[in-house]
Motif scaffolding. Structure first.
Motif, PDB file in Angstrom:
ATOM      1  N   GLN A  27       0.715  -1.152   0.106  1.00 10.88           N
ATOM      2  CA  GLN A  27      -0.191  -0.062  -0.026  1.00 10.88           C
ATOM      3  C   GLN A  27       0.906   1.306  -0.093  1.00 10.88           C
ATOM      4  O   GLN A  27       0.686   2.199  -0.813  1.00 10.88           O
ATOM      5  CB  GLN A  27      -0.892  -0.036   1.100  1.00 10.88           C
ATOM      6  N   VAL A  28       1.954   1.233   0.944  1.00  7.75           N
ATOM      7  CA  VAL A  28       2.805   2.512   0.902  1.00  7.75           C
ATOM      8  C   VAL A  28       3.273   2.821  -0.394  1.00  7.75           C
ATOM      9  O   VAL A  28       3.298   3.979  -0.847  1.00  7.75           O
ATOM     10  CB  VAL A  28       3.740   2.279   1.958  1.00  7.75           C
ATOM     11  N   ASN A  29       3.807   1.772  -0.957  1.00  8.10           N
ATOM     12  CA  ASN A  29       4.619   1.580  -2.218  1.00  8.10           C
ATOM     13  C   ASN A  29       3.566   2.178  -3.560  1.00  8.10           C
ATOM     14  O   ASN A  29       3.760   3.367  -4.212  1.00  8.10           O
ATOM     15  CB  ASN A  29       5.184   0.471  -2.969  1.00  8.10           C
ATOM     16  N   HIS A  30       2.309   1.615  -3.424  1.00  7.47           N
ATOM     17  CA  HIS A  30       1.311   2.325  -4.349  1.00  7.47           C
ATOM     18  C   HIS A  30       0.822   3.900  -4.175  1.00  7.47           C
ATOM     19  O   HIS A  30       0.778   4.345  -4.897  1.00  7.47           O
ATOM     20  CB  HIS A  30      -0.051   1.271  -4.183  1.00  7.47           C
ATOM     21  N   ILE A  31       0.984   4.046  -3.037  1.00  2.00           N
ATOM     22  CA  ILE A  31       0.689   5.527  -2.649  1.00  2.00           C
ATOM     23  C   ILE A  31       1.414   6.379  -3.206  1.00  2.00           C
ATOM     24  O   ILE A  31       1.401   7.363  -3.848  1.00  2.00           O
ATOM     25  CB  ILE A  31       0.171   5.824  -1.009  1.00  2.00           C
ATOM     26  N   ILE A  32       2.925   5.968  -2.958  1.00  3.43           N
ATOM     27  CA  ILE A  32       3.992   6.931  -3.484  1.00  3.43           C
ATOM     28  C   ILE A  32       4.023   6.848  -4.768  1.00  3.43           C
ATOM     29  O   ILE A  32       4.380   7.972  -5.531  1.00  3.43           O
ATOM     30  CB  ILE A  32       5.382   6.229  -2.826  1.00  3.43           C
TER      31      ILE A  32
END
Length: 116
Positions: A27-32
């Motif tokens: 999720q964090v990677n997708h958000i970034i």
């Protein structure tokens, strides 16, 4: 016997911190990568965090994500991850639904840049 082993292995995977960490990192990677302004404003705890997330290169990935560091209450758990050599506090919750009792999935609801 093999099916019992596979079911047991799945539940160990799904209900230990390993799957949770994978969900968080994904999720964090997708958000970034997406840098969706609406999403960044919703999850950033403050303006410093928002500015930091907004300026990250899309190829930056979440690293060294911790195990659960504590529980806030109401099913909110604390984790810490590293982005571009900076620590980020994360608040996550388990998604609702019957299917999610069998296959749990975690959602990042708040990110906060730790002060150095």
């Amino acid at each position: 016997m093999i099916s019992i082993f596979l079911v047991t292995a799945y539940f160990i995977y799904a209900y230990t911190g390993f799957k949770t960490t994978l969900d968080i990192n994904s999720q964090v990677n997708h958000i970034i990568k997406l840098k969706n302004d609406k999403t960044l404003k919703r999850i950033a705890a403050n303006a410093n965090t928002y500015d930091f997330l907004k300026t990250l290169h899309e190829n930056v990935t979440s690293k060294n994500t911790s195990d659960a560091q504590g529980e806030k209450g109401d099913g909110v758990f604390y984790y810490v991850t590293s982005l571009n050599n900076r620590n980020i506090d994360l608040e996550i919750v388990k998604e609702d639904g019957f299917f999610r009792m069998i296959v749990p999935k975690w959602k990042v609801v708040k990110m906060s840049l730790q002060q150095n």
